[in-house]
Design a protein around this motif. Sequence first.
Motif, PDB file in Angstrom:
ATOM      1  N   LYS A   1       0.857  -1.196   0.000  1.00 43.99           N
ATOM      2  CA  LYS A   1       0.000   0.000   0.000  1.00 43.99           C
ATOM      3  C   LYS A   1       0.893   1.245   0.000  1.00 43.99           C
ATOM      4  CE  LYS A   1      -2.512  -1.553   3.552  1.00 43.99           C
ATOM      5  NZ  LYS A   1      -3.599  -1.715   4.545  1.00 43.99           N
ATOM      6  N   VAL A   2       1.227   1.713  -1.208  1.00 41.82           N
ATOM      7  CA  VAL A   2       2.178   2.810  -1.404  1.00 41.82           C
ATOM      8  C   VAL A   2       1.435   4.102  -1.688  1.00 41.82           C
ATOM      9  CG1 VAL A   2       4.067   3.682  -2.825  1.00 41.82           C
ATOM     10  CG2 VAL A   2       3.910   1.233  -2.321  1.00 41.82           C
ATOM     11  N   PHE A   3       1.756   5.147  -0.922  1.00 41.31           N
ATOM     12  CA  PHE A   3       1.149   6.456  -1.132  1.00 41.31           C
ATOM     13  C   PHE A   3       2.221   7.528  -0.940  1.00 41.31           C
ATOM     14  CE2 PHE A   3      -2.160   3.594   0.337  1.00 41.31           C
ATOM     15  CZ  PHE A   3      -3.114   3.757  -0.661  1.00 41.31           C
ATOM     16  N   GLY A   4       2.349   8.401  -1.929  1.00 39.99           N
ATOM     17  CA  GLY A   4       3.348   9.465  -1.870  1.00 39.99           C
ATOM     18  C   GLY A   4       2.726  10.769  -1.405  1.00 39.99           C
ATOM     19  N   LEU A   5       3.320  11.364  -0.381  1.00 42.01           N
ATOM     20  CA  LEU A   5       2.787  12.599   0.204  1.00 42.01           C
ATOM     21  C   LEU A   5       3.728  13.768  -0.080  1.00 42.01           C
ATOM     22  CD1 LEU A   5       1.564  11.302   3.692  1.00 42.01           C
ATOM     23  CD2 LEU A   5       0.364  11.312   1.490  1.00 42.01           C
TER      24      LEU A   5
END
Length: 455
Positions: free
Chosen positions: A178-182
């Motif tokens: 579960k990859v999310f870039g902030l």
Amino acid sequence: MGKVHLNLCVGGIYLFKIVFIGSGSALFFKKLLVDILSVTEFQDAEISLVDVNNDRLQISVKIANAVISQKGNKAKLEYTTKRREVLQNADYVVCMIKIGGYDVTKIDYDIPFKYGIFQTMTDTCGIGAISRALRTIPEVLNICRDICDICPDAYFFNYTNPMSMICSALEKSMPSLKVFGLCHSVQHTAKQFSKYLDIPETDITYWVAGINHMSWYLSLRYKGENLYPKLISFMNNEWDGIIPSKTRNGYNDRVRFDVLRRTGYFVTESSPHMSELFPYILKRKNIMEEYGILHGQHLLNLENQIKGYNKLILEINNGNIGSLDSDGFEYLTYIIQAIELGRKTTCNINVYNNGLIGNLPLDCCVEVPCLIDSEGIHPCKIGNLPSHLAAMNMSVINLQQLAVEAILTGNRDRVYHAVMMDPNVSSVLTLDEVWKMTDELLEAHRERILACFRK
């Protein structure tokens, strides 16, 4: 330092566990931790700090203890230089690593400069960003292999640049993660709008999509009214009269306003960033001066960060931890509140495209609005971008995709092909010069990028 150090505070069952990898980035870590522990329900969270540099880690431990003490003294703190020891049962992992300090980064500027290439930020596009990706992505892949092995259900939030290349590499190689870039550029630009137009930021709404550092305000409203006419009026009647080297409200935005004039849309990241993402500003020094753009802007930023970090160490050693008030600026805390407490929110997050933006590649990383609730993070489908905006995004995506392919396959030729696609390099150098420059930079970083080409 293999042993995990525990700071057992008051409390029994901890609401969730969050691991900060690269927590030696003390200034930013402090900001995130203050945000999290300022939420009353989160004051009994389990906090784990990881950094390979024990000296920097110890500074962050002092910061964490001070924040925990001020925010209820309930949280559990552990810290180590060995990340696998603290990943067990992690719910959230935050990546904020930097591979290579000032001297290493300076190489990314100095060698291309010999060939006539100016650079500003080197964190998104261009030969400097490619070099940074070659150093950084192999280590992020190692981190995420450990996550897949130990805490496969954890959310992985990436703050490290080059954002799009890192997220794309992870999505291609570890699709179950579960990859999310902030990033901060969307909300930061909204704050700038409020300053430019002297209106409350809380009344500004927007719909933004594109790629990291090059997303577009497709809709921009103030109390429901289209804000673009006022922004364009400001540009035509006020902005053009400002001396290029000067700034308004602390920002130099001549590049972004010129992009607005030519395209009809405002872009999310700063003028120094945007000047690196298309081939019209950095090709000659006189053009850069006209727009108020500096070669090596990121190096200047690093120098200021080093000064800020050294000042922080002195303050901590004198018992002064500084302000522990949350400014509520970063998305991270709002996302965790939505998941843990059901407080629904919307944030712009970097995710795998997979059809979210119809006229960008399925397998690229895009930045789109996401709805977040107790069920997780739900990216919004955008449809097609205006064709000219998609075309500008594609000039950056092409480079990023080739660089990621080089790293994931070990195909060294793709590094050269990626550099060929750089909008600025291709507007200045011949192919022979591209090859010579890339050869020299790869040789300078040879020991740092071996992991990319051992396949």
